[in-house]
Write a protein that holds these residues in place. Structure first.
Motif, short mmCIF file in Angstrom:
data_model
loop_
_atom_site.label_atom_id
_atom_site.label_comp_id
_atom_site.label_asym_id
_atom_site.label_seq_id
_atom_site.Cartn_x
_atom_site.Cartn_y
_atom_site.Cartn_z
N UNK A 128 37.43 33.53 28.49
CA UNK A 128 36.82 32.22 28.71
C UNK A 128 37.85 31.19 29.16
N UNK A 129 39.02 31.23 28.55
CA UNK A 129 40.07 30.27 28.91
C UNK A 129 40.53 30.44 30.34
N UNK A 130 40.41 31.66 30.86
CA UNK A 130 40.86 31.94 32.22
C UNK A 130 39.71 31.96 33.23
N UNK A 131 38.50 31.76 32.74
CA UNK A 131 37.34 31.75 33.62
C UNK A 131 37.03 33.10 34.23
N UNK A 132 37.31 34.17 33.48
CA UNK A 132 37.10 35.52 33.97
C UNK A 132 35.94 36.19 33.25
N UNK A 152 34.38 39.89 31.86
CA UNK A 152 34.86 41.19 31.39
C UNK A 152 34.71 42.25 32.48
N UNK A 153 33.63 42.15 33.25
CA UNK A 153 33.38 43.12 34.32
C UNK A 153 34.53 43.12 35.32
N UNK A 154 35.02 41.92 35.67
CA UNK A 154 36.13 41.80 36.62
C UNK A 154 37.38 42.46 36.05
N UNK A 155 37.67 42.17 34.80
CA UNK A 155 38.88 42.69 34.16
C UNK A 155 38.80 44.21 34.02
N UNK A 156 37.65 44.72 33.64
CA UNK A 156 37.48 46.17 33.52
C UNK A 156 37.79 46.86 34.85
N UNK A 157 37.27 46.31 35.94
CA UNK A 157 37.53 46.89 37.26
C UNK A 157 39.01 46.79 37.63
N UNK A 158 39.63 45.67 37.29
CA UNK A 158 41.04 45.46 37.62
C UNK A 158 41.94 46.45 36.90
N UNK A 159 41.65 46.73 35.63
CA UNK A 159 42.54 47.61 34.87
C UNK A 159 42.09 49.07 34.87
N UNK A 160 40.94 49.35 35.47
CA UNK A 160 40.50 50.73 35.63
C UNK A 160 39.88 51.35 34.39
N UNK A 161 39.16 50.56 33.62
CA UNK A 161 38.41 51.12 32.48
C UNK A 161 36.94 50.79 32.68
N UNK A 162 36.08 51.52 32.01
CA UNK A 162 34.65 51.26 32.14
C UNK A 162 34.30 49.96 31.42
N UNK A 163 33.22 49.35 31.86
CA UNK A 163 32.73 48.15 31.19
C UNK A 163 32.36 48.47 29.74
N UNK A 164 31.84 49.66 29.52
CA UNK A 164 31.48 50.08 28.16
C UNK A 164 32.71 50.14 27.28
N UNK A 204 47.96 46.93 30.43
CA UNK A 204 47.17 46.57 31.61
C UNK A 204 46.38 45.29 31.37
N UNK A 205 45.79 45.17 30.18
CA UNK A 205 45.06 43.95 29.85
C UNK A 205 45.98 42.73 29.91
N UNK A 206 47.15 42.87 29.32
CA UNK A 206 48.11 41.76 29.32
C UNK A 206 48.55 41.39 30.73
N UNK A 207 48.78 42.39 31.56
CA UNK A 207 49.19 42.14 32.95
C UNK A 207 48.08 41.44 33.72
N UNK A 208 46.85 41.90 33.54
CA UNK A 208 45.72 41.33 34.27
C UNK A 208 45.40 39.91 33.81
N UNK A 209 45.65 39.63 32.53
CA UNK A 209 45.29 38.34 31.97
C UNK A 209 46.47 37.38 31.85
N UNK A 210 47.67 37.88 32.13
CA UNK A 210 48.85 37.04 32.01
C UNK A 210 49.06 36.56 30.58
N UNK A 211 48.98 37.50 29.64
CA UNK A 211 49.10 37.12 28.23
C UNK A 211 49.97 38.14 27.49
#
Length: 80
Positions: A12-16, A18-30, A50-57
């Motif tokens: 929410x803080x990054x305006x993203x 979950x679907x976008x992040x799942x695709x970016x890091x290569x995991x299923x939405x489930x 991968x989550x940290x890299x995609x979210x910058x956290x």
């Protein structure tokens, strides 16, 4: 459980979405949804990285701990 997943707050803080992040890091939405809901017992360090890299956290931005004195009691799952 005293460990809470705070991924929704980070998204929410990054305006993203979950679907976008799942695709970016290569995991299923489930898979990501199960993590977000705290319904998993663990997460691979590679997925966390991968989550940290995609979210910058940092990993600590994705989880929080609410103190519970009972966590100090011996737990069969933690036995060696």
């Amino acid at each position: 459980m005293p460990i809470r997943i705070t991924l929704d707050e980070v998204l929410a803080a990054r305006g993203l979405k979950a679907k976008q992040v799942a695709a970016t890091i290569g995991v299923s939405e489930t898979h990501l949804s199960l993590f977000r809901s705290g319904k998993v017992r663990g997460v691979r360090f590679g997925t966390l990285a991968k989550l940290c890299a995609a979210l910058g956290c940092q990993p600590g931005d994705l989880v929080a701990y609410d103190y519970d004195e009972s966590d100090l009691a011996a737990d069969e799952d933690d036995a060696g």
